[in-house]
Design a protein around this motif. Structure first.
Motif, mmCIF file in Angstrom:
data_model
loop_
_atom_site.group_PDB
_atom_site.id
_atom_site.type_symbol
_atom_site.label_atom_id
_atom_site.label_comp_id
_atom_site.label_asym_id
_atom_site.label_seq_id
_atom_site.Cartn_x
_atom_site.Cartn_y
_atom_site.Cartn_z
ATOM 1 N N HIS A 104 0.830 -1.218 0.000
ATOM 2 C CA HIS A 104 0.000 0.000 0.000
ATOM 3 C C HIS A 104 0.862 1.265 0.000
ATOM 4 O O HIS A 104 0.350 2.364 0.211
ATOM 5 C CB HIS A 104 -0.913 0.033 1.226
ATOM 6 C CG HIS A 104 -1.994 -1.013 1.206
ATOM 7 N ND1 HIS A 104 -3.024 -1.005 0.289
ATOM 8 C CD2 HIS A 104 -2.190 -2.112 1.987
ATOM 9 C CE1 HIS A 104 -3.820 -2.049 0.511
ATOM 10 N NE2 HIS A 104 -3.327 -2.747 1.527
ATOM 11 N N GLY A 111 1.890 6.407 -0.063
ATOM 12 C CA GLY A 111 0.896 5.589 0.647
ATOM 13 C C GLY A 111 1.297 5.316 2.087
ATOM 14 O O GLY A 111 1.896 6.166 2.753
ATOM 15 N N ALA A 129 0.395 -4.882 -5.694
ATOM 16 C CA ALA A 129 -0.481 -3.704 -5.548
ATOM 17 C C ALA A 129 -1.491 -3.638 -6.696
ATOM 18 O O ALA A 129 -2.674 -3.347 -6.481
ATOM 19 C CB ALA A 129 0.366 -2.430 -5.520
ATOM 20 N N THR A 133 -5.598 -4.464 -6.188
ATOM 21 C CA THR A 133 -6.639 -3.488 -6.539
ATOM 22 C C THR A 133 -7.654 -4.114 -7.500
ATOM 23 O O THR A 133 -8.866 -3.973 -7.310
ATOM 24 C CB THR A 133 -6.006 -2.247 -7.221
ATOM 25 O OG1 THR A 133 -5.103 -1.649 -6.302
ATOM 26 C CG2 THR A 133 -7.063 -1.243 -7.650
ATOM 27 N N ARG A 163 -0.129 5.784 -8.100
ATOM 28 C CA ARG A 163 -0.263 4.644 -7.178
ATOM 29 C C ARG A 163 0.454 3.405 -7.709
ATOM 30 O O ARG A 163 0.909 2.575 -6.937
ATOM 31 C CB ARG A 163 -1.732 4.291 -6.991
ATOM 32 C CG ARG A 163 -2.534 5.378 -6.316
ATOM 33 C CD ARG A 163 -3.943 4.871 -6.062
ATOM 34 N NE ARG A 163 -4.846 5.961 -5.792
ATOM 35 C CZ ARG A 163 -6.160 5.838 -5.693
ATOM 36 N NH1 ARG A 163 -6.714 4.652 -5.852
ATOM 37 N NH2 ARG A 163 -6.929 6.865 -5.433
#
Ligand SMILES: [Fe+2]
Length: 256
Positions: A104, A111, A129, A133, A163
């Motif tokens: 994260h 993050g 990651a 998601t 991200r």
């Protein structure tokens, strides 16, 4: 893993899904067999720290308070702490610790957890990651509707470079297709179809092989197999994904 299943069935299923999807993605990335095994274990254990998160926080169906978010965020640190003593027996544990701790953290480092030393995500954490998601978005939860696969892919695109690792997002989309296998899609002809095979040509990922499952809005049997990249089907293009439940379609019937 048995303790996780006992604690929260969703988390257990999610960890298994992320493991399977990460291995498929890793294969497409060309990882060697031993690296794939490492990646699979990293993905499998990425959320093991949730074992220490109270169920009322884990399954809260309203927006979490700042304090509850902090508790939830701790699952990354709890996992790292649990795995740390195992390093001596198995050096591969380092990869699992980094993945659990960093999945994260985000590609841009913005993050959590906030660490005193600025670090960047490991390769396995960056892969996890993305897969994490995708699986979380496309699964129905008490507090979240089930997003359609193309919506999850669009979100990964939107946050590529922030991200998520942009190169890995591109590779993931090439691996899954814009419309992943099993997606139910609406065509420009008004027909509904189920995606059964992605197009390996990166320039034609929007033209997978499908089975047309409706005729004049009625479900048809057998479903016609169509390669949307074939010139004969030039008039048939995919508009968007649809919720198969809304049309009484069981997509797994057509894929396997
Ligand atoms: Fe997580």
């Amino acid at each position: 893993m048995a303790s996780i299943k006992q604690h929260d069935d969703y988390t257990f299923n999610h960890m298994v899904n992320v493991c399977v999807l990460a291995i498929a993605f890793g294969q497409r990335l060309g990882l060697r067999r031993q690296d794939l095994a490492q990646l699979g274990l990293c993905a499998l254990y990425h959320d093991m720290g949730k074992l220490h998160i109270p169920l009322e926080v884990l399954n809260a169906n309203t927006n979490l308070s700042e304090k509850e978010w902090a508790v939830m965020g701790n699952h990354t640190v709890f996992a790292a702490r649990t795995l740390f003593p195992l390093i001596e027996a198995d050096r591969g544990t380092v990869n699992r610790i980094l993945t659990a701790l960093q999945h994260h953290l985000r590609y841009d480092g913005a993050g959590y957890p906030r660490l005193r030393i600025r670090t960047t995500q490991s390769l396995y954490a960056r892969i996890t990651a993305i897969v994490d998601t995708f699986d979380a978005m496309t699964t129905k939860r008490i507090y979240q509707r089930q997003y359609l696969p193309d919506e999850a892919i669009a979100l990964l695109h939107r946050f590529a470079g922030e991200r998520y690792d942009p190169l890995l997002v591109k590779a993931f989309v090439n691996c899954m297709g814009i419309y992943p296998i099993g997606s139910t899609v609406a065509l420009s002809t008004g027909e509904l179809a189920v995606v059964v095979e992605s197009n390996p040509d990166p320039d034609r990922i929007h033209q997978p092989k499908v089975r047309i499952v409706t005729d004049n809005a009625q479900l048809t049997v057998p479903a016609q197999f169509v390669d949307l990249s074939h010139p004969v089907h030039r008039g048939r293009t995919i508009r968007h994904c649809v919720d198969p439940e809304k049309y009484g379609i069981n997509s797994s019937h057509y894929v396997f």
